[in-house]
Design a protein around this motif. Sequence first.
Motif, PDB file in Angstrom:
ATOM      1  N   GLN A 214      84.553  29.031 -62.661  1.00 16.43           N
ATOM      2  CA  GLN A 214      85.726  28.926 -61.794  1.00 16.43           C
ATOM      3  C   GLN A 214      86.312  27.519 -61.761  1.00 16.43           C
ATOM      4  O   GLN A 214      85.674  26.535 -62.155  1.00 16.43           O
ATOM      5  CB  GLN A 214      85.342  29.357 -60.374  1.00 16.43           C
ATOM      6  CG  GLN A 214      84.811  30.790 -60.287  1.00 16.43           C
ATOM      7  CD  GLN A 214      85.886  31.831 -60.522  1.00 16.43           C
ATOM      8  OE1 GLN A 214      86.677  32.130 -59.639  1.00 16.43           O
ATOM      9  NE2 GLN A 214      85.925  32.391 -61.718  1.00 16.43           N
ATOM     10  N   GLY A 215      87.556  27.453 -61.283  1.00 20.66           N
ATOM     11  CA  GLY A 215      88.242  26.181 -61.117  1.00 20.66           C
ATOM     12  C   GLY A 215      89.135  25.843 -62.288  1.00 20.66           C
ATOM     13  O   GLY A 215      89.371  26.652 -63.187  1.00 20.66           O
ATOM     14  N   SER A 216      89.627  24.615 -62.268  1.00 21.62           N
ATOM     15  CA  SER A 216      90.505  24.135 -63.340  1.00 21.62           C
ATOM     16  C   SER A 216      89.646  23.685 -64.515  1.00 21.62           C
ATOM     17  O   SER A 216      88.781  22.817 -64.368  1.00 21.62           O
ATOM     18  CB  SER A 216      91.363  22.983 -62.830  1.00 21.62           C
ATOM     19  OG  SER A 216      92.222  22.518 -63.847  1.00 21.62           O
ATOM     20  N   GLN A 217      89.895  24.259 -65.678  1.00 18.18           N
ATOM     21  CA  GLN A 217      89.075  23.988 -66.853  1.00 18.18           C
ATOM     22  C   GLN A 217      89.894  23.245 -67.918  1.00 18.18           C
ATOM     23  O   GLN A 217      90.859  23.780 -68.448  1.00 18.18           O
ATOM     24  CB  GLN A 217      88.526  25.290 -67.442  1.00 18.18           C
ATOM     25  CG  GLN A 217      87.530  26.001 -66.549  1.00 18.18           C
ATOM     26  CD  GLN A 217      86.248  25.205 -66.376  1.00 18.18           C
ATOM     27  OE1 GLN A 217      85.879  24.396 -67.223  1.00 18.18           O
ATOM     28  NE2 GLN A 217      85.572  25.438 -65.256  1.00 18.18           N
ATOM     29  N   PRO A 218      89.525  22.020 -68.240  1.00 24.18           N
ATOM     30  CA  PRO A 218      90.255  21.280 -69.287  1.00 24.18           C
ATOM     31  C   PRO A 218      89.845  21.734 -70.683  1.00 24.18           C
ATOM     32  O   PRO A 218      88.820  22.393 -70.873  1.00 24.18           O
ATOM     33  CB  PRO A 218      89.841  19.827 -69.038  1.00 24.18           C
ATOM     34  CG  PRO A 218      88.499  19.926 -68.390  1.00 24.18           C
ATOM     35  CD  PRO A 218      88.512  21.200 -67.576  1.00 24.18           C
ATOM     36  N   PHE A 219      90.643  21.366 -71.641  1.00 26.58           N
ATOM     37  CA  PHE A 219      90.383  21.646 -73.050  1.00 26.58           C
ATOM     38  C   PHE A 219      89.156  20.883 -73.520  1.00 26.58           C
ATOM     39  O   PHE A 219      88.933  19.725 -73.145  1.00 26.58           O
ATOM     40  CB  PHE A 219      91.610  21.243 -73.874  1.00 26.58           C
ATOM     41  CG  PHE A 219      91.399  21.210 -75.358  1.00 26.58           C
ATOM     42  CD1 PHE A 219      91.310  22.380 -76.090  1.00 26.58           C
ATOM     43  CD2 PHE A 219      91.296  19.998 -76.038  1.00 26.58           C
ATOM     44  CE1 PHE A 219      91.118  22.357 -77.458  1.00 26.58           C
ATOM     45  CE2 PHE A 219      91.113  19.960 -77.405  1.00 26.58           C
ATOM     46  CZ  PHE A 219      91.020  21.148 -78.115  1.00 26.58           C
ATOM     47  N   ASP A 220      88.321  21.514 -74.349  1.00 24.35           N
ATOM     48  CA  ASP A 220      87.117  20.896 -74.891  1.00 24.35           C
ATOM     49  C   ASP A 220      87.260  20.727 -76.397  1.00 24.35           C
ATOM     50  O   ASP A 220      87.135  21.684 -77.166  1.00 24.35           O
ATOM     51  CB  ASP A 220      85.898  21.771 -74.567  1.00 24.35           C
ATOM     52  CG  ASP A 220      84.571  21.080 -74.895  1.00 24.35           C
ATOM     53  OD1 ASP A 220      84.479  20.441 -75.967  1.00 24.35           O
ATOM     54  OD2 ASP A 220      83.636  21.188 -74.085  1.00 24.35           O
ATOM     55  N   MET A 221      87.514  19.491 -76.829  1.00 25.72           N
ATOM     56  CA  MET A 221      87.722  19.205 -78.246  1.00 25.72           C
ATOM     57  C   MET A 221      86.463  19.445 -79.060  1.00 25.72           C
ATOM     58  O   MET A 221      86.515  19.933 -80.203  1.00 25.72           O
ATOM     59  CB  MET A 221      88.195  17.765 -78.436  1.00 25.72           C
ATOM     60  CG  MET A 221      88.401  17.357 -79.899  1.00 25.72           C
ATOM     61  SD  MET A 221      89.731  18.282 -80.719  1.00 25.72           S
ATOM     62  CE  MET A 221      91.131  17.231 -80.291  1.00 25.72           C
ATOM     63  N   ASN A 222      85.294  19.158 -78.491  1.00 30.30           N
ATOM     64  CA  ASN A 222      84.045  19.327 -79.226  1.00 30.30           C
ATOM     65  C   ASN A 222      83.816  20.797 -79.585  1.00 30.30           C
ATOM     66  O   ASN A 222      83.452  21.135 -80.717  1.00 30.30           O
ATOM     67  CB  ASN A 222      82.874  18.796 -78.399  1.00 30.30           C
ATOM     68  CG  ASN A 222      81.577  18.773 -79.184  1.00 30.30           C
ATOM     69  OD1 ASN A 222      81.541  18.301 -80.318  1.00 30.30           O
ATOM     70  ND2 ASN A 222      80.507  19.285 -78.587  1.00 30.30           N
ATOM     71  N   LYS A 223      84.045  21.718 -78.630  1.00 33.10           N
ATOM     72  CA  LYS A 223      83.906  23.144 -78.906  1.00 33.10           C
ATOM     73  C   LYS A 223      84.933  23.593 -79.948  1.00 33.10           C
ATOM     74  O   LYS A 223      84.638  24.443 -80.803  1.00 33.10           O
ATOM     75  CB  LYS A 223      84.101  23.959 -77.628  1.00 33.10           C
ATOM     76  CG  LYS A 223      82.945  23.889 -76.644  1.00 33.10           C
ATOM     77  CD  LYS A 223      83.246  24.764 -75.426  1.00 33.10           C
ATOM     78  CE  LYS A 223      82.134  24.716 -74.396  1.00 33.10           C
ATOM     79  NZ  LYS A 223      82.465  25.512 -73.194  1.00 33.10           N
TER      80      LYS A 223
END
Length: 496
Positions: A214-223
Amino acid sequence: MKQPFYFTNSCKVIAFALIASASFLSCDKKDEKHNAEYYENITVEGQKEAELTAPPFVPKPVGDRAATKLVVNMEIKEIEGEMVDGVKYNYWTFGGSVPGSFIRTRVGDEVEFHLKNHPDNKMPHNIDLHAVTGPGGGATSSLVAPGHEKVFNFKTLNPGLYVYHCATAPVGMHIANGMYGLILVEPEGGLPPVDKEYYIMQGDFYTKGSYGEQGSQPFDMNKAIKEQPDYVVFNGKVGAVAGDNAITAKVGETVRIFIGNGGPNLVSSFHVIGEIFDKVHIEGGEKINENVQTTLIPSGGSAIVEFKVDVPGTFILVDHSIFRAFNKGALGMLKVEGVENKKIYSGTTQEGIYLPEGGTIQNMPKENGAAKSTTAKTVPEQIKSGKELFGRTCFACHQPEGQGVPNAFPPLAKSDFLNANPDRAIGAVLHGLSGEITVNGKKFNNVMTSQNLTDEEVADVLTYVYNSWGNNKTVITPAKVKAIRAKPAPKPVSAH
């Protein structure tokens, strides 16, 4: 008097040569009619503003209109949206939607493209249209800062369905945040008419938190670099083409889907469960394949699929890399209304039990390691969390409104079986359920697997079910689930 043999053969040779020559000239003429130089020299007539539409809808067909000057006004918007219930994501969009606005043209059009970057945006952007013949597909001419506008022109030379996307560095990040869409270049005279047309694009998304966190999820460059998406979805979010958002048709209608794959990484195996594609424009081009079950769509590619719907029901759209559909969100719905046709599909004609692996209930794999910590939630928070869990674990069998599948999976909506005994419902989730049961006056005889869920997750999903679809609003607590889990599992009902 018979002609000499050599003369007869000579005539045959000459005749064959003449036919071949005529055929060759005909092919030349046809090729000339369809090459880029021909369309480059088509004179445009008049000017009009392009109709742009958000998915799943498409603009009106081009038909037999003449080539024209087509003005496209595209605004870039960076907006916060919802990936799944309770999960916020900052999308970068063309036109305010993921995928971006659908653009419909015809060969020979002169497109005047206006790309506007909203003043509230934080990033520069551009656009690379795969339908453009020119450096960067327009990207080299369209880099635009927030609060500015860039204009460039191009001629549509090749009919087909093409992807467009942002190509600003880092390119993968811009695409992964939702910056892609489709532009259709129709042939002269337009595509053959159909009853319904829809616009769907698949995309893979990479968030710091795992699926459903839940919540605001930022972009994950590593994934993203490792190509390990948390979400694989149609039209930008889980459920964008399901439930109340499902696309629709009626029995007897022909449906055309313009299907694209924004990527940035995964290839799509697009399939409609219970339908066969009558026609597939391979990779969005002119070549047509027929009677296709599943079609591959590369990242940055597209296809046009057409099929006539012959029977009513809900047809499930999936990426047939199937865990993406049922566990990451790549699932949509086509709801078809109309009269049943028993000659084509009979429904269940006989019912019984078949357990080739024995009568025991199959278990979901268990995870090793410490149990997840639980936090006290309000009932609204439980319902919200439970709705998301239902979409991941129960949706396929019990359906979005809890209606179940006739003769296979019982309804959860207004369920006398559930409402009579919450402890039994908890046990079914924890330990599975088999044997004949009666729900709302109808008998069901199937097998439900046990679910690998925490006490908190079981409590949340059942609280959601009990507080939905006319059920009795029972609230299930993690402590209650823990108590039921501590008891011995009931023995499976005999199949005989």
